[in-house]
Design a protein around this motif. Sequence first.
Motif, short mmCIF file in Angstrom:
data_model
loop_
_atom_site.label_atom_id
_atom_site.label_comp_id
_atom_site.label_asym_id
_atom_site.label_seq_id
_atom_site.Cartn_x
_atom_site.Cartn_y
_atom_site.Cartn_z
N GLU A 1 -17.06 -19.28 63.60
CA GLU A 1 -18.51 -19.24 63.54
C GLU A 1 -18.93 -18.82 62.14
O GLU A 1 -19.18 -17.65 61.85
CB GLU A 1 -19.08 -18.29 64.59
CG GLU A 1 -18.94 -18.84 66.00
CD GLU A 1 -19.72 -18.04 67.02
OE1 GLU A 1 -19.81 -16.80 66.85
OE2 GLU A 1 -20.23 -18.63 67.98
N TYR B 1 -25.13 -18.28 66.95
CA TYR B 1 -23.85 -17.69 67.34
C TYR B 1 -23.83 -17.48 68.86
O TYR B 1 -24.87 -17.25 69.49
CB TYR B 1 -23.62 -16.36 66.63
CG TYR B 1 -23.27 -16.51 65.17
CD1 TYR B 1 -21.96 -16.35 64.72
CD2 TYR B 1 -24.24 -16.83 64.24
CE1 TYR B 1 -21.63 -16.50 63.38
CE2 TYR B 1 -23.93 -16.98 62.89
CZ TYR B 1 -22.63 -16.82 62.47
OH TYR B 1 -22.32 -16.98 61.15
N THR B 2 -22.63 -17.54 69.42
CA THR B 2 -22.46 -17.39 70.87
C THR B 2 -21.55 -16.22 71.18
O THR B 2 -20.48 -16.07 70.59
CB THR B 2 -21.85 -18.68 71.46
OG1 THR B 2 -22.66 -19.80 71.12
CG2 THR B 2 -21.75 -18.57 72.98
N ASP B 3 -21.98 -15.40 72.13
CA ASP B 3 -21.18 -14.28 72.63
C ASP B 3 -20.79 -14.58 74.07
O ASP B 3 -21.66 -14.71 74.94
CB ASP B 3 -22.00 -12.98 72.55
CG ASP B 3 -21.25 -11.77 73.07
OD1 ASP B 3 -20.07 -11.91 73.46
OD2 ASP B 3 -21.83 -10.66 73.09
N LEU B 4 -19.49 -14.73 74.32
CA LEU B 4 -19.01 -15.07 75.66
C LEU B 4 -18.84 -13.85 76.56
O LEU B 4 -18.26 -13.94 77.63
CB LEU B 4 -17.68 -15.82 75.55
CG LEU B 4 -17.73 -17.14 74.76
CD1 LEU B 4 -16.36 -17.80 74.74
CD2 LEU B 4 -18.78 -18.09 75.31
N ARG C 1 -17.09 -20.55 80.55
CA ARG C 1 -17.72 -21.87 80.63
C ARG C 1 -16.91 -22.87 81.45
O ARG C 1 -17.34 -24.02 81.61
CB ARG C 1 -17.96 -22.43 79.23
CG ARG C 1 -19.02 -21.65 78.45
CD ARG C 1 -19.33 -22.31 77.14
NE ARG C 1 -19.87 -23.65 77.34
CZ ARG C 1 -19.89 -24.58 76.39
NH1 ARG C 1 -19.35 -24.33 75.21
NH2 ARG C 1 -20.42 -25.77 76.62
N PHE D 1 -23.15 -16.23 79.01
CA PHE D 1 -23.02 -16.03 77.56
C PHE D 1 -24.38 -15.62 76.99
O PHE D 1 -25.42 -15.79 77.63
CB PHE D 1 -22.50 -17.30 76.87
CG PHE D 1 -23.37 -18.52 77.08
CD1 PHE D 1 -24.50 -18.75 76.30
CD2 PHE D 1 -23.06 -19.44 78.08
CE1 PHE D 1 -25.30 -19.86 76.52
CE2 PHE D 1 -23.85 -20.56 78.29
CZ PHE D 1 -24.98 -20.77 77.51
N ARG D 2 -24.34 -15.10 75.79
CA ARG D 2 -25.57 -14.76 75.05
C ARG D 2 -25.55 -15.51 73.72
O ARG D 2 -24.48 -15.81 73.17
CB ARG D 2 -25.67 -13.26 74.80
CG ARG D 2 -25.62 -12.41 76.07
CD ARG D 2 -26.88 -12.53 76.91
NE ARG D 2 -26.69 -11.90 78.21
CZ ARG D 2 -26.94 -10.61 78.45
NH1 ARG D 2 -27.35 -9.81 77.45
NH2 ARG D 2 -26.77 -10.12 79.67
N LEU D 3 -26.73 -15.78 73.21
CA LEU D 3 -26.89 -16.47 71.94
C LEU D 3 -27.57 -15.54 70.94
O LEU D 3 -28.22 -14.55 71.32
CB LEU D 3 -27.72 -17.74 72.14
CG LEU D 3 -27.17 -18.75 73.14
CD1 LEU D 3 -28.20 -19.83 73.43
CD2 LEU D 3 -25.89 -19.38 72.62
#
Length: 430
Positions: free
Chosen positions: A39, A50-53, A60, A291-293
Amino acid sequence: MMEAATAVAAAAEGGVVVIREYAAERDRVGVEAVERRCEVAPSGGGMCLYTDLLGDPLCRVRHSPPFLMLVAEVICGSESREIVGIVRGCIKTVACGTQKPHRGTSTTTAPLTSLARHHTAPSPIYAKVAYLLGLRVSPAHRRLGIGLKLVDRMEEWFKEKGAEYAYMATEKDNEASIRLFTERCGYSKFRTPAILVQPVFAHRLTLPRAIAIIRLPATDAETFYRRRFAATEFFPRDIDAVLANPLSLGTFLAVPAGCAAAARWEGADAFLADPPSSWAVASVWNSKEVFRLEVRGAGLWRRALALASRAVDWALPWLRIPSVPDLFRPFGMYLVYGLGGEGPAAAAYARAVCRHAHNMARTDPGCRVVAAEVAACEPLREGIPHWSRLSCAEDLWCVKRLAEEYTDGALGDWTKAPPPPSIFVDPREF
């Protein structure tokens, strides 16, 4: 599941890369490190998503059994090990065509049509389809064939499980990814859906008084989708599992406020036997728990303007001023899926359902956008509220044929089928 690792290439001096199945306790930290290294903000500066899993690299795919995650690990000697690549995959059975009665008992493949064109969906042709996602290779280990080997090994697993097709999604301007899949892995460009994103405001969105929103019981929701939308491209055969998942927050039907269904709900069968002239339906999925963005790289002036717009919206909600949510800290999202409708005013009813989803998100702390992914020529697209600056007008799906035999009828080569008006986006892999 995979029984053995596969050595694939020399990736560093004295090192060997091994492709093997992900082991959560052993690999989670290494996988998160790969995600962070991949990223990277644009070279020219500017904003980046950005993605926080949330500590779950499988988030996913784990809702779509069977699923698999592979890692590429560099081994140098007996002590030094480093994860340098990852890929995820899952398999599901989806609609990919329709059966059209011919003379006698034979069938042919008919093009898929809009969700809103038939009182009863034509009989679908199903295929077992694999979805490949989340391919990552650390920047320092690229151009060594690791990505290709991850894809090849995942496709081997797909074939072992009986998948007939594999597809992947990427941004249309991700040239490296497109070249890898189309030039080296045998995929072809297939669909170009749009991801439409609406911010969640501080104020509540009003619904037209002439439209009523009905929350469908789970059994009615399943009946509704199977009766009307089962032939929509990518419609999952296990729609009951999708609707029963705790992340699915409900299915909502928009109807004229004065119709019989608004006064008394008699069930899906009764509604479909005599529907109103126009209506729309959609379901809502809570991606915030998956997830969060976060938008990074925004200048101070952008942050200040966004904060000012929110302050006005909170202080004077009756003005209904569109405000920019705080996207510069981790935030969650609701996904509107299974959107369909019928009638000359269907887009207006779809807009009402989307507004209802917005109002649901407004009451969920940390949920700051509502998204929908639809076909490029979706008839109800004009009814989906969105901001162009937050949306992706053209995503890219690529597909590959894996098998010669088919599970359900003579489909032909689905990879060459023309784009239908509508697609069904499975929220489990969004």
